[in-house]
Scaffold this motif. Structure first.
Motif, PDB file in Angstrom:
ATOM      1  N   GLU A  65      57.484 -36.730 -20.483  1.00 37.84           N
ATOM      2  CA  GLU A  65      57.517 -37.477 -19.220  1.00 37.84           C
ATOM      3  C   GLU A  65      58.426 -36.856 -18.172  1.00 37.84           C
ATOM      4  OE1 GLU A  65      58.168 -41.617 -20.170  1.00 37.84           O
ATOM      5  OE2 GLU A  65      56.132 -41.784 -20.941  1.00 37.84           O
ATOM      6  N   THR A  66      58.140 -35.609 -17.823  1.00 39.98           N
ATOM      7  CA  THR A  66      58.930 -34.925 -16.805  1.00 39.98           C
ATOM      8  C   THR A  66      58.488 -35.326 -15.401  1.00 39.98           C
ATOM      9  OG1 THR A  66      59.741 -32.804 -16.010  1.00 39.98           O
ATOM     10  CG2 THR A  66      57.447 -32.859 -16.720  1.00 39.98           C
ATOM     11  N   LEU A  67      59.431 -35.322 -14.502  1.00 40.51           N
ATOM     12  CA  LEU A  67      59.155 -35.489 -13.077  1.00 40.51           C
ATOM     13  C   LEU A  67      59.519 -34.219 -12.316  1.00 40.51           C
ATOM     14  CD1 LEU A  67      60.283 -39.161 -12.447  1.00 40.51           C
ATOM     15  CD2 LEU A  67      57.974 -38.229 -12.227  1.00 40.51           C
ATOM     16  N   ASP A  68      59.904 -33.164 -13.050  1.00 34.84           N
ATOM     17  CA  ASP A  68      60.223 -31.876 -12.432  1.00 34.84           C
ATOM     18  C   ASP A  68      58.945 -31.075 -12.252  1.00 34.84           C
ATOM     19  OD1 ASP A  68      62.966 -32.398 -12.422  1.00 34.84           O
ATOM     20  OD2 ASP A  68      63.196 -31.610 -14.455  1.00 34.84           O
ATOM     21  N   SER A  69      58.745 -30.536 -11.054  1.00 33.75           N
ATOM     22  CA  SER A  69      57.529 -29.769 -10.803  1.00 33.75           C
ATOM     23  C   SER A  69      57.721 -28.278 -11.059  1.00 33.75           C
ATOM     24  CB  SER A  69      57.040 -29.990  -9.369  1.00 33.75           C
ATOM     25  OG  SER A  69      58.026 -29.572  -8.457  1.00 33.75           O
ATOM     26  N   ALA A  70      58.946 -27.825 -11.246  1.00 28.64           N
ATOM     27  CA  ALA A  70      59.215 -26.422 -11.560  1.00 28.64           C
ATOM     28  C   ALA A  70      60.421 -26.361 -12.480  1.00 28.64           C
ATOM     29  CB  ALA A  70      59.486 -25.634 -10.282  1.00 28.64           C
ATOM     30  N   PHE A  71      60.301 -25.586 -13.536  1.00 31.67           N
ATOM     31  CA  PHE A  71      61.414 -25.450 -14.456  1.00 31.67           C
ATOM     32  C   PHE A  71      61.315 -24.161 -15.240  1.00 31.67           C
ATOM     33  CE2 PHE A  71      58.235 -28.351 -16.021  1.00 31.67           C
ATOM     34  CZ  PHE A  71      57.918 -27.872 -17.279  1.00 31.67           C
ATOM     35  N   GLU A  72      62.420 -23.800 -15.883  1.00 27.71           N
ATOM     36  CA  GLU A  72      62.527 -22.586 -16.680  1.00 27.71           C
ATOM     37  C   GLU A  72      63.158 -22.940 -18.022  1.00 27.71           C
ATOM     38  OE1 GLU A  72      65.205 -18.561 -16.398  1.00 27.71           O
ATOM     39  OE2 GLU A  72      64.216 -19.262 -14.560  1.00 27.71           O
ATOM     40  N   LEU A  73      62.639 -22.353 -19.086  1.00 26.00           N
ATOM     41  CA  LEU A  73      63.218 -22.571 -20.404  1.00 26.00           C
ATOM     42  C   LEU A  73      63.027 -21.338 -21.259  1.00 26.00           C
ATOM     43  CD1 LEU A  73      60.991 -24.298 -22.891  1.00 26.00           C
ATOM     44  CD2 LEU A  73      60.295 -24.439 -20.517  1.00 26.00           C
ATOM     45  N   THR A  74      63.880 -21.201 -22.258  1.00 24.23           N
ATOM     46  CA  THR A  74      63.778 -20.085 -23.197  1.00 24.23           C
ATOM     47  C   THR A  74      63.400 -20.629 -24.559  1.00 24.23           C
ATOM     48  OG1 THR A  74      65.403 -18.781 -21.985  1.00 24.23           O
ATOM     49  CG2 THR A  74      65.034 -18.178 -24.288  1.00 24.23           C
ATOM     50  N   MET A  75      62.377 -20.020 -25.159  1.00 22.87           N
ATOM     51  CA  MET A  75      61.943 -20.403 -26.498  1.00 22.87           C
ATOM     52  C   MET A  75      62.301 -19.258 -27.451  1.00 22.87           C
ATOM     53  SD  MET A  75      58.298 -22.276 -25.651  1.00 22.87           S
ATOM     54  CE  MET A  75      58.028 -22.902 -27.313  1.00 22.87           C
ATOM     55  N   HIS A  76      62.808 -19.609 -28.620  1.00 22.49           N
ATOM     56  CA  HIS A  76      63.185 -18.622 -29.623  1.00 22.49           C
ATOM     57  C   HIS A  76      62.003 -18.373 -30.554  1.00 22.49           C
ATOM     58  CE1 HIS A  76      67.571 -18.429 -28.807  1.00 22.49           C
ATOM     59  NE2 HIS A  76      67.218 -19.483 -28.096  1.00 22.49           N
ATOM     60  N   LEU A  77      61.779 -17.101 -30.867  1.00 25.91           N
ATOM     61  CA  LEU A  77      60.658 -16.688 -31.709  1.00 25.91           C
ATOM     62  C   LEU A  77      61.176 -16.259 -33.080  1.00 25.91           C
ATOM     63  CD1 LEU A  77      58.960 -14.401 -29.029  1.00 25.91           C
ATOM     64  CD2 LEU A  77      58.274 -16.723 -29.667  1.00 25.91           C
TER      65      LEU A  77
END
Length: 109
Positions: A65-77
């Motif tokens: 339930e985000t209300l942010d229209s732009a975001f950045e995240l890092t996923m670990h592999l």
């Protein structure tokens, strides 16, 4: 309850996944994602899944339930399983309408 005639109600079904960019780190164990959502007016959830070149699921996460229209995240592999090219699949949904949009992009050397 009556709605004000001047208020704008945005249906989450109109929300779409805009741009997805993926930048894999030199150590091959992380990927930074930048995601934009278009026509966001109501909270939506976003599921992200990364698969290797054999179609095996490596990692997944959900943003609720985000209300942010732009975001950045890092996923670990996980090491040793991230055969390039990989694919990130983003699925946008809400409880009332189910899946609203989906987009996949390849990334990696």
């Amino acid at each position: 309850m009556e709605k004000d005639a001047d208020s704008k109600s945005v249906n989450p079904v109109n929300t779409k996944i805009g741009e997805i960019t993926a930048r894999q780190w030199p150590d091959q164990t992380r990927v930074t994602l930048k995601i934009t959502l278009l026509d966001l007016g109501q909270p939506v959830s976003l599921s992200l899944a990364i698969q290797n070149s054999r179609g095996e699921l490596l990692v997944e996460t959900t943003i609720i339930e985000t209300l942010d229209s732009a975001f950045e995240l890092t996923m670990h592999l996980p090491s040793g399983q991230n055969d390039n090219p990989m694919t990130i699949t983003a699925s946008l949904y809400d409880e009332e309408h189910g899946q609203i949009d989906q987009k996949s992009i390849p990334f990696g050397d």
